[in-house]
Design an enzyme around this catalytic site. Sequence first.
Site, PDB file in Angstrom:
ATOM      1  N   GLU A 290      30.454  28.500  45.743  1.00 47.90           N
ATOM      2  CA  GLU A 290      29.276  27.639  45.870  1.00 47.90           C
ATOM      3  C   GLU A 290      28.753  27.644  47.301  1.00 47.90           C
ATOM      4  OE1 GLU A 290      32.259  26.931  44.587  1.00 47.90           O
ATOM      5  OE2 GLU A 290      32.177  25.259  43.157  1.00 47.90           O
TER       6      GLU A 290
ATOM      7  N   CYS B 271      34.837  21.802  43.438  1.00 46.52           N
ATOM      8  CA  CYS B 271      35.989  21.040  43.913  1.00 46.52           C
ATOM      9  C   CYS B 271      35.537  19.730  44.555  1.00 46.52           C
ATOM     10  CB  CYS B 271      36.827  21.855  44.895  1.00 46.52           C
ATOM     11  SG  CYS B 271      35.964  22.339  46.394  1.00 46.52           S
TER      12      CYS B 271
ATOM     13  N   ALA C  66      62.142  63.705  27.323  1.00 47.28           N
ATOM     14  CA  ALA C  66      63.557  63.440  27.581  1.00 47.28           C
ATOM     15  C   ALA C  66      63.923  63.901  28.994  1.00 47.28           C
ATOM     16  CB  ALA C  66      64.420  64.146  26.535  1.00 47.28           C
TER      17      ALA C  66
ATOM     18  N   ARG D 137      43.853  54.365  44.172  1.00 44.89           N
ATOM     19  CA  ARG D 137      43.210  55.601  44.611  1.00 44.89           C
ATOM     20  C   ARG D 137      41.855  55.747  43.930  1.00 44.89           C
ATOM     21  NH1 ARG D 137      48.430  57.031  43.813  1.00 44.89           N
ATOM     22  NH2 ARG D 137      47.987  58.082  41.862  1.00 44.89           N
TER      23      ARG D 137
ATOM     24  N   GLU E 130      54.070  47.342  36.008  1.00 46.87           N
ATOM     25  CA  GLU E 130      53.767  48.742  35.679  1.00 46.87           C
ATOM     26  C   GLU E 130      54.943  49.518  35.096  1.00 46.87           C
ATOM     27  OE1 GLU E 130      51.218  51.254  37.423  1.00 46.87           O
ATOM     28  OE2 GLU E 130      49.996  49.795  38.488  1.00 46.87           O
TER      29      GLU E 130
ATOM     30  N   GLY F  50      59.370  50.464  34.651  1.00 43.52           N
ATOM     31  CA  GLY F  50      59.446  51.219  33.402  1.00 43.52           C
ATOM     32  C   GLY F  50      59.848  50.375  32.217  1.00 43.52           C
TER      33      GLY F  50
END
Lengths: 315, 315
Positions: free
Chosen positions: B46, B70, B160, B203, B247, B249
């Site tokens: 604002e 606020c 694999a 990137r 992200e 594994g």
Amino acid sequence: MAAALALSERGRGRTAPNPNVGCIIVRDGRVIGRGWTQPGGRPHAEAVALAAATAAGVAGSTVYVTLEPCAHYSPRGPACADLLVAARPARVVIGVGDPDPRTAGKGVARLRAAGIAVSEGMAPAAARAAMAGFFTRQEHGRPHVTLKLATSLDGRIALASGESRWISGAQARAHAHLERARADAILVGRGTFAADAPSLDVRLPGLADRSPRRLLLSRTARVAGWETLAAPEEISGLAHVDQLLVEGGADTAAAFLRARLVDRLLLYRAPILIGAGRAALGDIGLASLADAHGRWRLADARMLGSDRLEVYAAA
Amino acid sequence: MAAALALSERGRGRTAPNPNVGCIIVRDGRVIGRGWTQPGGRPHAEAVALAAATAAGVAGSTVYVTLEPCAHYSPRGPACADLLVAARPARVVIGVGDPDPRTAGKGVARLRAAGIAVSEGMAPAAARAAMAGFFTRQEHGRPHVTLKLATSLDGRIALASGESRWISGAQARAHAHLERARADAILVGRGTFAADAPSLDVRLPGLADRSPRRLLLSRTARVAGWETLAAPEEISGLAHVDQLLVEGGADTAAAFLRARLVDRLLLYRAPILIGAGRAALGDIGLASLADAHGRWRLADARMLGSDRLEVYAAA
């Protein structure tokens, strides 16, 4: 032609070794005959449509047929090219040429020789897809193979405990039953046989009599009422099976993929995560990611309730 | 309000612990001021929009703001409700109320007491989604967590052998980098750290400076330049992290799912099959399939080249 293709679908999975042709006859803007190849392969679609149209008179009409009319003689019935020459439509519109060397090009030549106008190859991709079993048999000497997988978002087909009922919802399961009704035969491996054998039929109202032949992939097992194949390559020898549906499990699916014997992938995916559990596929013989790309092309997709069906065609 | 929400997205992942608010001021059908919360959380949207509009004169205008202005005092800047009262717009249109007890309802009351018309709660769902990090922090005392998975059709994230470059294509990878730029922090487990640490930045042209803080989930490892969490639950204690991107594994993803700490699932799927390989998820603690259903709702989907992105929201 779209209407003729829709009619051809009615015979899918029931006409082997003959193609599931569709035929529609139009005169003065009105449909005067419709037909599709009947179960077992006879009568042919053109014969059915001509019989329906006779009272109205076929002379001067346009005949739409998904496949080039057959030109070769058979003890089981007359050649459709001759039936058409006798009925004298003004024009015949053909979806795709017949790859069978006994007819290829001869059907068209016979019509033209009789003075009937012919438009060839008007919808070759759609017609080939509608009669995929026949074309795969003609061109590769084996059935057209559809592999069905029903997975979670993370590619699981069961919990680690083996629990797999149900991953996909009622609409997706009904669609899978419809796919069974459109196959000449379904094939499963030993694990799926042990878990699901009693239920491998078509459970849809009005289609219960369309349950396909049942095949088991196993090097050793023999089961009453089931034909057994020792290896995926043996599908070439199956008489009267031009549309084959492979239903799993993971090792059987992988065996067909490894052998490069899957033409179409039916992937039902439920919006759930399973985590540790049973994978959809075993070893498909992939040596590198580069080899994985470019093999599959998205051919169709739709929502079935909260599940998503994706159909991929081998590229 | 849609324009204000679009402006708010410019601050996503950069304003914690403040909300990424958007604000637009319109008078006589013309936009006279636009603003969004600046990096670090100040100035507020604002204040930026009012400063831009001052020359044109805010009196009599309509202010669209995604969150209730606020009402509490801060050493870092003035309360937006007071700024608005001083600027005298005719009307303030608010996307959603502020859950912060220091403001909740007080911002609206102060505007109304000053004779400014207020329309509240005009786009609550969209506004909550645009400022999801702030709302999750306010309501659950932790960051909003997005879990990213990039898989094959059969749910694999690598062969694999570990080969995983690339499963998804260039467009999907660029989109994933944009998601990084919209997070305050990204988190990976030890395996992904070891394999990919150098590349866990943004990137994209013009966004290289938007690379988020980097977190490592590990009970034992300590790495220079990386903050370490011993368990998913420790995200509650992260200062200035309201948008967290997990992200991988597979074990890290499963740990967050097991702890029920995933709000949003970003699923990039490439049209390939891998077969035997590494699964997307480890054990998520699922006891039965019934427990798996109903947890995820498809919120968005789009094609990115030949890959498909699906976004699921926790139900």
